[in-house]
Design a protein around this motif. Structure first.
Motif, short mmCIF file in Angstrom:
data_model
loop_
_atom_site.label_atom_id
_atom_site.label_comp_id
_atom_site.label_asym_id
_atom_site.label_seq_id
_atom_site.Cartn_x
_atom_site.Cartn_y
_atom_site.Cartn_z
N GLY A 174 -11.20 2.50 23.18
CA GLY A 174 -10.03 1.70 23.52
C GLY A 174 -9.47 0.89 22.37
N GLN A 175 -9.98 1.10 21.14
CA GLN A 175 -9.43 0.36 20.01
C GLN A 175 -8.12 1.00 19.54
N ARG A 176 -7.11 0.16 19.29
CA ARG A 176 -5.84 0.67 18.76
C ARG A 176 -5.89 0.61 17.25
N LEU A 177 -5.55 1.72 16.61
CA LEU A 177 -5.59 1.79 15.14
C LEU A 177 -4.20 2.11 14.60
N ILE A 178 -3.80 1.42 13.53
CA ILE A 178 -2.59 1.84 12.82
C ILE A 178 -3.01 3.00 11.92
N ASP A 179 -2.25 4.09 12.00
CA ASP A 179 -2.68 5.34 11.37
C ASP A 179 -1.95 5.58 10.04
N TYR A 180 -2.70 5.54 8.93
CA TYR A 180 -2.14 5.91 7.62
C TYR A 180 -2.71 7.23 7.11
N CYS A 181 -3.47 7.89 7.99
CA CYS A 181 -4.02 9.20 7.63
C CYS A 181 -3.01 10.27 8.11
N LEU A 182 -2.49 10.01 9.32
CA LEU A 182 -1.43 10.86 9.88
C LEU A 182 -1.78 12.34 9.79
N ALA A 183 -3.05 12.61 10.20
CA ALA A 183 -3.56 13.98 10.21
C ALA A 183 -3.50 14.62 8.82
N TYR A 184 -3.65 13.77 7.79
CA TYR A 184 -3.60 14.20 6.39
C TYR A 184 -2.20 14.67 5.99
N GLY A 185 -1.20 14.05 6.62
CA GLY A 185 0.17 14.23 6.12
C GLY A 185 1.23 14.80 7.04
N LEU A 222 -7.30 4.15 7.46
CA LEU A 222 -6.92 4.79 6.19
C LEU A 222 -7.74 6.07 6.08
N PRO A 223 -7.28 7.07 5.33
CA PRO A 223 -8.14 8.24 5.12
C PRO A 223 -9.49 7.76 4.55
N PRO A 224 -10.59 8.34 5.02
CA PRO A 224 -11.90 7.78 4.71
C PRO A 224 -12.46 8.16 3.34
N SER A 225 -11.65 8.10 2.32
CA SER A 225 -12.13 8.44 0.98
C SER A 225 -11.17 7.88 -0.07
N TYR A 228 -10.46 9.54 -2.46
CA TYR A 228 -9.76 10.73 -2.99
C TYR A 228 -8.83 11.39 -1.97
N GLU A 229 -8.26 10.59 -1.09
CA GLU A 229 -7.23 11.11 -0.17
C GLU A 229 -6.03 10.17 -0.23
N THR A 230 -4.86 10.73 0.02
CA THR A 230 -3.63 9.94 -0.03
C THR A 230 -3.34 9.28 1.32
N ASN A 231 -2.79 8.06 1.27
CA ASN A 231 -2.31 7.39 2.49
C ASN A 231 -0.84 7.77 2.72
N PHE A 232 -0.50 7.97 3.97
CA PHE A 232 0.87 8.37 4.31
C PHE A 232 1.52 7.34 5.24
N ILE A 233 2.84 7.22 5.12
CA ILE A 233 3.61 6.36 6.04
C ILE A 233 4.47 7.29 6.90
N SER A 234 4.67 6.90 8.17
CA SER A 234 5.55 7.70 9.03
C SER A 234 6.80 6.89 9.38
N ALA A 235 7.78 7.61 9.91
CA ALA A 235 9.02 6.96 10.33
C ALA A 235 8.77 6.00 11.49
N ALA A 236 7.63 6.09 12.13
CA ALA A 236 7.32 5.20 13.27
C ALA A 236 6.66 3.90 12.81
N HIS A 237 6.38 3.77 11.52
CA HIS A 237 5.78 2.54 11.01
C HIS A 237 6.88 1.47 10.84
N THR A 238 6.99 0.60 11.83
CA THR A 238 8.03 -0.43 11.83
C THR A 238 7.63 -1.57 10.89
N ASP A 239 8.56 -2.50 10.68
CA ASP A 239 8.25 -3.67 9.83
C ASP A 239 7.05 -4.43 10.37
N ASP A 240 7.00 -4.58 11.71
CA ASP A 240 5.87 -5.33 12.30
C ASP A 240 4.54 -4.65 11.98
N VAL A 241 4.55 -3.33 12.11
CA VAL A 241 3.32 -2.57 11.84
C VAL A 241 2.91 -2.73 10.37
#
Ligand SMILES: Cc1ncc(COP(=O)(O)O)c(C=O)c1O
Ligand SMILES: N[C@H](C=O)CCC(=O)O
Length: 422
Positions: free
Chosen positions: A48-59, A390-393, A395-408
């Motif tokens: 039930g934990q809500r996570l902000i996703d910067y892995c985004l399924a690796y892109g 965040l991606p768990p390494s 050596y992986e890139t973090n990604f932003i999505s169009a759904a990442h609002t200013d609040d997020v």
């Protein structure tokens, strides 16, 4: 995060699947979290934990999770059937749009993964030139196939297996490694194996150890050297395609390769890969030519429908321009946090990709390996606890999505402020 559901599932998974996972990068220690649902910029764990996703399924999830238009088109496609084993109008439409954005692509073949796309690109390059050797950039990851599992980045580096067992020595010897951002080394490789190299394959922005950006003139130099030596240049844009611009890194940096591979975003979150290139190269692919490539799921209508919807949003709503500026502001804010905390870390990225390196900004694989990998992993865990995935390494890139609002984004920055220091 409470351990219950995820740790119990993982205990069972470990008996059924190697490391308990379907892809090595997912094997977060001591156990990964299992997802119950996803929406916009968020994932929810089984606990039930809500996570902000910067892995985004690796892109791939550039529009965020469950984008309404993608969903609508996928449902519509499901209602019309999801696999025909015959050509579909959708593949013609999507091929036209891709060709329109990538001057390096006159013709293309849809496949199911980025791995298949790079495998086919290398086969086409070898078939066309009649040469066996390829040059690959150290730390580049082009999927999990023999020719490129040599000094590979991503999970292969994170887990300490950059040179996979099971790759025949005769295959590995044909893959010549050069450091990224080093034109001297590329020239030496092309001169040393003059007349033997079919292609140079590279991620134009090295996404699978970071990201690491090309130094000014590097991509142009790679183009010049490959032309001088009669070698094909393949840009693997599986990460950068439709993210760095609609025309990928090649449009952003103004360098046109001979062949391009795409994946991730252009499937809208469904499995896809694309191999494309100049007409004379692609005409050599069966059935028009003698280089064989085939697949039951090639051009899967659901992936194509999701890709078309994603492209509609990316083209129609100037999404990438907004994402670029969110990325720029985020990187600036992170750099300020790093400075305020007096850390010798570096914030790296471009467009909507970013990363904090626990060390100096690397310009190649060897330098990336000097970063504090363990320190990064401890930070990753603190962020996860704070609700940011965040991606768990390192050596992986973090990604932003169009759904990442200013609040997020602001919530994320607060988490960085509180968790960068141990
Ligand atoms: C640059 C690059 N090329 C190829 C691949 C392989 O793509 P896929 O995982 O879809 O096989 C990946 C990611 O896995 C990638 O990042
Ligand atoms: N870095 C890889 C792709 O870009 C991660 C995907 C995977 O290996 O599962």
């Amino acid at each position: 995060m409470t351990s219950d559901a995820s740790s119990q599932l993982f205990e069972v998974a470990k008996r059924l699947m190697p490391g308990g996972v379907s892809s090595p990068v997912r094997a977060i220690s001591p156990y990964p979290f299992y997802v119950s649902r996803a929406e916009g910029p968020h994932l929810w764990t089984k606990e039930g934990q809500r996570l902000i996703d910067y892995c985004l399924a690796y892109g791939p999830m550039i529009l965020g999770h469950r984008h309404p238009l993608v969903m609508e088109r996928v449902v519509k496609q499901l209602e019309q059937g999801w696999l025909y084993g015959t050509p579909s109008e959708l593949e013609v439409s999507l091929a036209k749009r891709i060709v329109g954005h990538y001057p390096s692509i006159d013709m293309l073949r849809f496949v199911s993964t980025g791995t298949e796309a790079t495998m086919a690109a290398l086969r086409i390059a070898r078939g066309y030139t009649g040469r066996d050797r390829i040059v690959k950039v150290e730390g580049g990851f082009h999927g999990a196939h023999d020719a490129v599992l040599v000094k590979a980045g991503s999970g292969a580096t994170t887990l300490g297996v950059p040179d996979s067992l099971g790759v025949p020595k005769d295959t590995a010897k044909n893959t010549i490694q050069v450091p990224y951002n080093d034109l001297g080394a590329m020239e030496a490789a092309l001169t040393g194996f003059d007349g033997e190299v079919a292609a140079v394959i590279m991620e134009p922005v090295l996404g699978n150890i970071g990201p690491v950006l090309p130094e000014p003139g590097y991509l142009e130099g790679a183009r010049r050297l490959t032309e001088e030596h009669g070698v094909l240049l393949i840009f693997d844009e599986v990460i950068t395609g439709f993210r760095l611009s609609l025309g990928g890194a090649q449009a952003r940096y103004g360098v046109v390769p001979d062949m391009t591979t795409l994946g991730k975003i252009i499937g809208g979150g469904f499995p896809i890969g694309v191999v494309g290139g100049r007409r004379e190269l692609m005409e050599m692919v069966a059935p028009s030519g003698g280089i064989y490539q085939a697949g039951t799921f090639n051009g899967s209508p659901v992936s194509l429908a999701a890709g078309m919807a994603t492209l509609d949003v990316l083209e129609g709503e100037r999404t990438l321009e907004r994402l670029d500026s969110v990325g720029e502001d985020l990187r600036k804010a992170l750099a300020q946090i790093v400075e305020d905390l007096g850390l010798s870390y570096s914030v790296v990225g471009t467009a909507s990709i970013f990363k904090i390196f626990f060390g100096a900004a690397p310009k190649n694989y060897a330098e990336a390996l000097r970063c504090d990998k363990a320190g990064y992993l401890a930070f990753f865990r603190r962020m996860l606890k704070a609700g940011v995935f965040l991606p768990p390494s390192q050596y992986e890139t973090n990604f932003i999505s169009a759904a990442h609002t200013d609040d997020v984004i602001n919530e994320t920055l607060e988490a960085y402020k509180s968790n960068l220091l141990g």
